[in-house]
Every structure is written in C-alpha cells, then in structure tokens.
Design a protein around this motif. Sequence first.
Motif, PDB file in Angstrom:
ATOM      1  N   PHE A 155       1.193   7.174  -4.855  1.00 15.67           N
ATOM      2  CA  PHE A 155       2.189   7.414  -5.907  1.00 15.67           C
ATOM      3  C   PHE A 155       2.128   8.850  -6.404  1.00 15.67           C
TER       4      PHE A 155
ATOM      5  N   GLN B 285       5.133  11.474  -6.357  1.00 17.70           N
ATOM      6  CA  GLN B 285       5.700  11.949  -7.614  1.00 17.70           C
ATOM      7  C   GLN B 285       5.669  13.465  -7.725  1.00 17.70           C
TER       8      GLN B 285
ATOM      9  N   PHE C  85       7.382   2.311  -7.207  1.00 18.19           N
ATOM     10  CA  PHE C  85       6.438   1.993  -6.144  1.00 18.19           C
ATOM     11  C   PHE C  85       6.605   0.537  -5.745  1.00 18.19           C
TER      12      PHE C  85
ATOM     13  N   CYS D 248       2.490   5.406 -12.970  1.00 14.49           N
ATOM     14  CA  CYS D 248       3.659   4.897 -12.243  1.00 14.49           C
ATOM     15  C   CYS D 248       4.581   4.146 -13.211  1.00 14.49           C
TER      16      CYS D 248
END
Length: 208
Positions: free
Chosen positions: A15, A19, A28, A71
Amino acid sequence: VGAVGRGEMQYAEIFKTAQRLTPKPVKFGTVTPELVAFAVQDEHYKSLPERIMALSEAFNAELHDLADAGCPVIQLEEPQIHLLAARGYKDAVINPEFMLQVFNNTVKGLRAKTEVWCHTCWGNPSQQRMFGTVQSYQPALALLNQVDADVITFEMKSSNAQDLEAVGQAITSMKVCIGAIDHHTLQVETPQEVAALIRQALRVIPAE
C-alpha cells in the motif's frame, strides 16, 4: 504443516509503495481467507472450518497493520456468502451463514480505523461467465445485510439490474455500490449507459 501465521503478505508495504505513486487515495483489495483455505494443501488442521478461521485471524492481523499504515479503504474480494446461497448449499459446515461469520471475523475492529468494503460479483474468468444462467443475489441478501462493512458492492450491469429493487429493500445497514460495467463484454459502456443505471438505482436506493 503447522499453525498458520501472517507470513510475508506485506500488505502495508505494498500500500505505501502504491500510495507514494499517486496523490489520489489508494483502495486496497484482498482475497478472502476462505478462498485461500480452499486452495492450499493442509497437513495440520483437522477440519476445513478450522483452517479457514486460522487464516481469517492471520488476515485480520495483516489488515490491521495495513489500516495502521494509513490505508483509507480496504476491500475484501468475493466472500462466498452469495455464491454458496446461489448454489443452494445446505452443507452443515460450509454454508452462507458460516461465510458471514468468516467475513466479520476477518474485518473485526477495522471499521474504527478505516473504511471497509465488501465486494461481491459473479466472476469473470477470461471474460467468461461462471454460471450458465444469470444468478440472483436474493437468496443471500438477508445475510449480506449483516456483513460488518461500510460499503457493499453488487454486480448489476451484467444481469440488467434484475436485483436492483430487492437490494434497495434489503440492504439497510450500509452504503451500496452498484457495478455499472459488464466486464464479460469487450464493448465499453457509454457514459450515458452508466448514468442511466445510476438513475435507475436512485429510484430504489437513497442517494446518501
């Protein structure tokens, strides 16, 4: 050959890498533990439900790590609730009710940290349908309304929105996401077609 642990999924690291490559928020998506449990060889657990729940606990720990990494949205792909219901599974062990328990255990505690999505669809292996006929969500809607999620998705375009009204009536505990693209076909929907399905949904699902 032994008890299942988190292993090296590295969801948080994946992640954070993704990002960094975009200013937009990254959602995700992850497979569900029961699908992993169906696929692996196991010389440790005495039963399939025991193996599934052990994987569910491992996934939960990994997803908390992912949420703690910042996330904003975690989506679980394809819990088997609706697929078992559509197939009419009456098995005393592997059944839609148990799959609801698995989903909720896998995401326990996550909604305090992030937004949780439950993704459902009817599959598209190599752009092919998994079923000979169009399937209905209706046998599973009461259970799907109990998943511990903020948002639940439904495939609609491929079935000509046959369950849209039933979804609007049954799903009252979370937000609803309507799938407006049929990925069994090569012809891409026009913006007008997508808008038309959204307007159709708004007649039976509140805008908020």
